[in-house]
Design a protein around this motif. Sequence first.
Motif, PDB file in Angstrom:
ATOM      1  N   ILE A   1       0.830  -1.209   0.000  1.00 50.09           N
ATOM      2  CA  ILE A   1       0.000   0.000   0.000  1.00 50.09           C
ATOM      3  C   ILE A   1       0.867   1.263   0.000  1.00 50.09           C
ATOM      4  N   ASN A   2       0.269   2.370  -0.445  1.00 46.90           N
ATOM      5  CA  ASN A   2       1.026   3.625  -0.518  1.00 46.90           C
ATOM      6  C   ASN A   2       1.042   4.376   0.823  1.00 46.90           C
TER       7      ASN A   2
ATOM      8  N   LYS B   1      -2.921  -8.512  -7.666  1.00 45.70           N
ATOM      9  CA  LYS B   1      -2.653  -7.124  -8.044  1.00 45.70           C
ATOM     10  C   LYS B   1      -3.245  -6.148  -7.029  1.00 45.70           C
TER      11      LYS B   1
ATOM     12  N   ILE C   1      -1.475  -3.670  -3.806  1.00 50.34           N
ATOM     13  CA  ILE C   1      -1.127  -2.248  -3.703  1.00 50.34           C
ATOM     14  C   ILE C   1      -2.193  -1.462  -2.943  1.00 50.34           C
ATOM     15  N   ASN C   2      -3.309  -2.123  -2.636  1.00 52.82           N
ATOM     16  CA  ASN C   2      -4.356  -1.456  -1.862  1.00 52.82           C
ATOM     17  C   ASN C   2      -4.517  -2.065  -0.477  1.00 52.82           C
TER      18      ASN C   2
ATOM     19  N   TYR D   1       7.811   3.525  -1.040  1.00 52.50           N
ATOM     20  CA  TYR D   1       6.501   2.976  -1.430  1.00 52.50           C
ATOM     21  C   TYR D   1       6.054   3.511  -2.788  1.00 52.50           C
ATOM     22  N   THR D   2       6.521   4.715  -3.152  1.00 51.42           N
ATOM     23  CA  THR D   2       6.190   5.235  -4.475  1.00 51.42           C
ATOM     24  C   THR D   2       6.804   4.347  -5.559  1.00 51.42           C
TER      25      THR D   2
ATOM     26  N   GLN E   1       4.883   1.111  -5.838  1.00 48.39           N
ATOM     27  CA  GLN E   1       3.603   1.305  -6.510  1.00 48.39           C
ATOM     28  C   GLN E   1       3.779   1.527  -8.017  1.00 48.39           C
ATOM     29  N   LEU E   2       4.801   2.306  -8.381  1.00 48.88           N
ATOM     30  CA  LEU E   2       5.046   2.553  -9.812  1.00 48.88           C
ATOM     31  C   LEU E   2       5.319   1.244 -10.535  1.00 48.88           C
TER      32      LEU E   2
ATOM     33  N   THR F   1       2.088  -1.286 -10.479  1.00 55.62           N
ATOM     34  CA  THR F   1       0.969  -0.878 -11.322  1.00 55.62           C
ATOM     35  C   THR F   1       1.361  -0.870 -12.787  1.00 55.62           C
TER      36      THR F   1
ATOM     37  N   LYS G   1       3.419   1.067 -14.242  1.00 52.53           N
ATOM     38  CA  LYS G   1       3.708   2.401 -14.791  1.00 52.53           C
ATOM     39  C   LYS G   1       5.180   2.537 -15.158  1.00 52.53           C
TER      40      LYS G   1
END
Lengths: 411, 316
Positions: free
Chosen positions: A195-196, A241, A244-245, A386-387, A390-391, A394, A396
């Motif tokens: 999680i972020n 997936k 991340i939440n 954490y960024t 997450q990148l 996801t 990205k």
Amino acid sequence: MKPRFPEHTRSRRLRSLVGAGAMVATAALVLTGCSSGGGSSAGGSKLTIEDYYTATYNPNYNVCAKKVGATLTINHVAGAGLIAKVLQQASSRTLPDVLMLDNPDVQQIASSGALSPLSDYGLSADGDVPAVKAANTYKGKLYGLQPVTNSIALYYNKKLLQDAGVTPPKTWDELRAAAKKLTTGKTYGFAMSNINTYEGTWQFLPFLWSNGGDEKNIDSTEATQALSFVNDLQSDGSLSKSSINWAQADVNTQFIAGKAAMMINGPWQLPTLNAAKGLEFDSVPIPTRTGSAPVAPLGGEAFTVPQTKNAATMKLAGKFVGCLNAAKMQTVIAKNTGNVPTNITASEAWGKTHPQVSSFVTTVQTARARTGELGPDWPKAATKIYTAVQLALTGKASPADALKQAQSQNQ
Amino acid sequence: MSVSVQTRVRPETALTPIRPGQRRARMMLGMTRWLFVTPAVVFVAVFFGYPVVKNVIMSFQDYTTKTFFTGEAPWVGFANYAATFGSAVFATSVVNTALFTAGSIIMQFVIGLGLALFFRRNFPLSGFLRGLLLLPWLLPLIASSAVWKWLLDQDSGALNQFLGIFGVPAIPWLVSPSLALVAVIGVNIWLGIPFNTTILYSGLQSVPPELYEAASLDGATGWKAFWNITWPSIRSVVSVVIVLGVVYTLKVVDIILGLTGGGPANSTQTLATNAYHQSFINFQFGIGAAVSNVLILVSFVFAMIYLAISRKAVDE
């Protein structure tokens, strides 16, 4: 309606009057107590405590209150609101006598000058796990003591592993293979929180640190390997997936529901896990790339003595904190909270008698404090970590690019 | 002519016995007027003026946790603004704030107006249903966002379970960076519909039914009646709803924090959540203040538009 028992109503009214009178008297006492400042005779035996625990922690306090001869006023604050409250109290000079802080926040608050060095009260963290000392030391001085600590380990569902013929993994390769094999139908082989928030960072740290990565610069080969590993677990389909939440509590829910065969989590989940019917589980230290001992982050809360300008009360508060951290008291608190004593000898003994926390006892010995290297600058690094996670997860950016981006951006 | 002379003369001839009393009475009247205004002035100064000024000052200071205890906040000039505009998250936040606000406002308004028009017809249970429609408005925002988080969960969320019946594969509502903003806007639309419906419905109530009767005699019904009678009559209400909606939506933090916390990968980060994050998670209160000042400036522009519109509405 006519009162059926006039005496009763009268007595109630009388009682409420007395109550109001008492309240006024208390207010007066509090006011005079504030103005007298150094009141050593009356104020010396009273201590106010602030923490984000619940009432279940009170018995621990009461033992020490009896020992040092203090009357306690315990104030439990909601977890997320503690720091905001502490800052507000710092500016209005109304800090409590004993303040509990999450260990990564100790240096941040100590840097503001709001805490007193514990050496003033003859206290030291000698005999405690080295990382505990590091987390609670700012500019060479000790500001907090942690009776108990925790970290994270790999929990596994015994039944699911047995059915699949899988043994608990020790290396990344073994973990990846096991997770893949355990992924069937609605069950994922592996679960962790990405999680972020700082929870996500905290869960990624064992992979980063054990592989030799460092929070000072996450744009490194070691960090890339760690992030690629987690990313691979997701692309294998072994990690949902949705991770991340997920907060750590959500991960635990997935594990209990049988939707995850293995998960990363802490010993504070043990009460919930033990309460789950028909769930057989155990835990091992988090696997590392080479199978070496893991370097996991150190958790737990520290007790500090804020600067309250009242020497006598501060001295008593120091004594109280010393009592909480005594080796014997540590095991009492460990029992009540499901955590690990910080005293090295006490924790080793504890691990032998409490097999459920033995993997955490092992992990804690080599654990690392999050603020050990960056001190009050840790929050920025934690956000970057954490960024990056997450990148990458996801899609990205590739793990290498994600780390590069996160490292260079000013969060 | 004599009147004007008299008024001008009055102060000079104020020596006659009655005149001072009159003057005092006038002074009293002036003072009483000010006394009535004073509470409002004090209130605005203390609860709006002070925080805004403080926030502006804070944005030029290195305001950290240390400041709370020592009171020291060194002056850093425009460093906080430089840090704000220089960060990659800021650009994302600006775009997201614009998308979030525009998306929410347009859909809230369209659906709100549709419902308001629908409920103007009289039908059984219309009052009850209209009351039920207020429900999202009455719920605490943090509770709504928690419930929506469950509903939108990819694996076990009710929405995906429902869509699954029709063979739709699980949609990663809050997990995919490209969908998360859409999902968050969707929830915000749901939350904003009651406000729009209620205000627009009351606006519709003020349109005299005779106009429609007269128009129908001229052959204007349906869309024609809407464009020629309804729309012009409620235009001022519409502008107020939209401008207020923009100001409310710009500052939304709780829904986004509750649903995604600004994630995944900052894809739902707005100026408001960014300011919150800088101040209360990274403890960089100066940068947080700088970000929120940008937001205040934008809101201020819309507040001015609102004032202009409402003044025009009064003049009409």
